[in-house]
Design a protein around this motif. Structure first.
Motif, mmCIF file in Angstrom:
data_model
loop_
_atom_site.group_PDB
_atom_site.id
_atom_site.type_symbol
_atom_site.label_atom_id
_atom_site.label_comp_id
_atom_site.label_asym_id
_atom_site.label_seq_id
_atom_site.Cartn_x
_atom_site.Cartn_y
_atom_site.Cartn_z
ATOM 1 N N ALA A 1 0.832 -1.206 0.000
ATOM 2 C CA ALA A 1 0.000 0.000 0.000
ATOM 3 C C ALA A 1 0.864 1.253 0.000
ATOM 4 O O ALA A 1 0.586 2.219 -0.712
ATOM 5 C CB ALA A 1 -0.937 -0.011 1.207
ATOM 6 N N SER A 2 1.915 1.226 0.794
ATOM 7 C CA SER A 2 2.825 2.368 0.831
ATOM 8 C C SER A 2 3.548 2.539 -0.498
ATOM 9 O O SER A 2 3.720 3.652 -0.991
ATOM 10 C CB SER A 2 3.841 2.185 1.961
ATOM 11 N N PHE A 3 3.953 1.423 -1.088
ATOM 12 C CA PHE A 3 4.676 1.468 -2.357
ATOM 13 C C PHE A 3 3.804 2.033 -3.468
ATOM 14 O O PHE A 3 4.257 2.831 -4.291
ATOM 15 C CB PHE A 3 5.165 0.059 -2.718
ATOM 16 N N PHE A 4 2.536 1.646 -3.493
ATOM 17 C CA PHE A 4 1.634 2.097 -4.552
ATOM 18 C C PHE A 4 0.970 3.436 -4.245
ATOM 19 O O PHE A 4 0.297 3.998 -5.104
ATOM 20 C CB PHE A 4 0.562 1.046 -4.821
ATOM 21 N N SER A 5 1.142 3.939 -3.042
ATOM 22 C CA SER A 5 0.528 5.211 -2.656
ATOM 23 C C SER A 5 1.134 6.344 -3.475
ATOM 24 O O SER A 5 2.357 6.478 -3.575
ATOM 25 C CB SER A 5 0.776 5.461 -1.168
ATOM 26 N N ARG B 1 5.957 12.023 0.861
ATOM 27 C CA ARG B 1 6.220 11.911 2.303
ATOM 28 C C ARG B 1 7.705 11.692 2.560
ATOM 29 O O ARG B 1 8.282 12.274 3.479
ATOM 30 C CB ARG B 1 5.415 10.748 2.898
ATOM 31 N N ILE B 2 8.312 10.843 1.750
ATOM 32 C CA ILE B 2 9.743 10.590 1.916
ATOM 33 C C ILE B 2 10.532 11.863 1.644
ATOM 34 O O ILE B 2 11.446 12.213 2.396
ATOM 35 C CB ILE B 2 10.196 9.439 0.988
ATOM 36 N N GLU B 3 10.168 12.567 0.593
ATOM 37 C CA GLU B 3 10.861 13.811 0.264
ATOM 38 C C GLU B 3 10.695 14.842 1.378
ATOM 39 O O GLU B 3 11.645 15.538 1.741
ATOM 40 C CB GLU B 3 10.321 14.376 -1.049
ATOM 41 N N ALA B 4 9.493 14.923 1.955
ATOM 42 C CA ALA B 4 9.262 15.864 3.055
ATOM 43 C C ALA B 4 10.096 15.486 4.273
ATOM 44 O O ALA B 4 10.671 16.363 4.930
ATOM 45 C CB ALA B 4 7.775 15.899 3.414
ATOM 46 N N ALA B 5 10.189 14.195 4.573
ATOM 47 C CA ALA B 5 10.981 13.753 5.723
ATOM 48 C C ALA B 5 12.458 14.060 5.505
ATOM 49 O O ALA B 5 13.142 14.554 6.410
ATOM 50 C CB ALA B 5 10.771 12.261 5.969
ATOM 51 N N VAL B 6 12.937 13.780 4.303
ATOM 52 C CA VAL B 6 14.346 14.068 3.993
ATOM 53 C C VAL B 6 14.593 15.573 4.053
ATOM 54 O O VAL B 6 15.618 16.034 4.575
ATOM 55 C CB VAL B 6 14.731 13.482 2.614
ATOM 56 N N SER B 7 13.652 16.338 3.545
ATOM 57 C CA SER B 7 13.795 17.798 3.556
ATOM 58 C C SER B 7 13.861 18.337 4.985
ATOM 59 O O SER B 7 14.679 19.211 5.288
ATOM 60 C CB SER B 7 12.622 18.428 2.804
ATOM 61 N N ARG B 8 13.004 17.799 5.868
ATOM 62 C CA ARG B 8 13.045 18.239 7.276
ATOM 63 C C ARG B 8 14.389 17.908 7.913
ATOM 64 O O ARG B 8 14.964 18.713 8.647
ATOM 65 C CB ARG B 8 11.916 17.580 8.067
ATOM 66 N N ARG B 9 14.894 16.716 7.631
ATOM 67 C CA ARG B 9 16.192 16.326 8.197
ATOM 68 C C ARG B 9 17.312 17.212 7.657
ATOM 69 O O ARG B 9 18.200 17.632 8.402
ATOM 70 C CB ARG B 9 16.484 14.860 7.889
#
Length: 140
Positions: free
Chosen positions: A40-44, A50-58
């Motif tokens: 589900a996460s892969f096809f979302s 979300r991954i890009e936002a998390a990386v951006s925050r870090r």
């Protein structure tokens, strides 16, 4: 009533299968639920966002930390430069006869300096904290 489920048979490499089994045991969740959530996460469509936002925050956090480090290094360098300039301009040269005594005194004073520095680094207060109190908030 539960949703209708379709059975699938998949083949996984042994190491990935072992990771799935270990994760399932650790989280106390059936392996099928883990695979379902992963798919589900892969096809979302927003998964990559979300991954890009998390990386951006870090990256933003790391950037702020690097900026603080740069400020503290700059303060340290300036403090050292000011001290050296003051010491060089205010300390007269010693006559040759006093050189040996000055070296002995200098060695003792240097050891005292190292002791004081190690105590201050362990217990504080730090120069940057003192500067913040003296100058006020919003600097550095």
């Amino acid at each position: 009533m539960t949703a209708k489920r379709i059975k699938h048979t998949i083949r996984l490499p042994p190491d990935l299968s072992a990771q799935l089994a270990e994760f399932s045991i650790r989280k106390r969740v059936p392996q099928a639920h883990i695979v379902e959530a992963a798919l589900a996460s892969f096809f979302s469509p927003d998964g990559s966002d979300r991954i890009e936002a998390a990386v951006s925050r870090r990256l933003d956090r790391l950037s702020r930390q690097a900026d603080r480090l740069e400020y503290h290094i700059e303060v340290s360098n300036e403090a050292l430069a000011l001290f050296i300039r003051f010491w060089l301009t205010s300390t007269p040269p010693l006559p040759d006869t006093a050189q040996a005594a000055a070296r002995a005194t200098g060695k003792d004073r240097y050891e005292g300096f190292l002791d004081a520095l190690s105590r201050r680094m362990e217990l504080g207060p730090k120069l940057s904290g003192e500067l913040s109190k003296d100058i006020g908030p919003g600097v550095g």
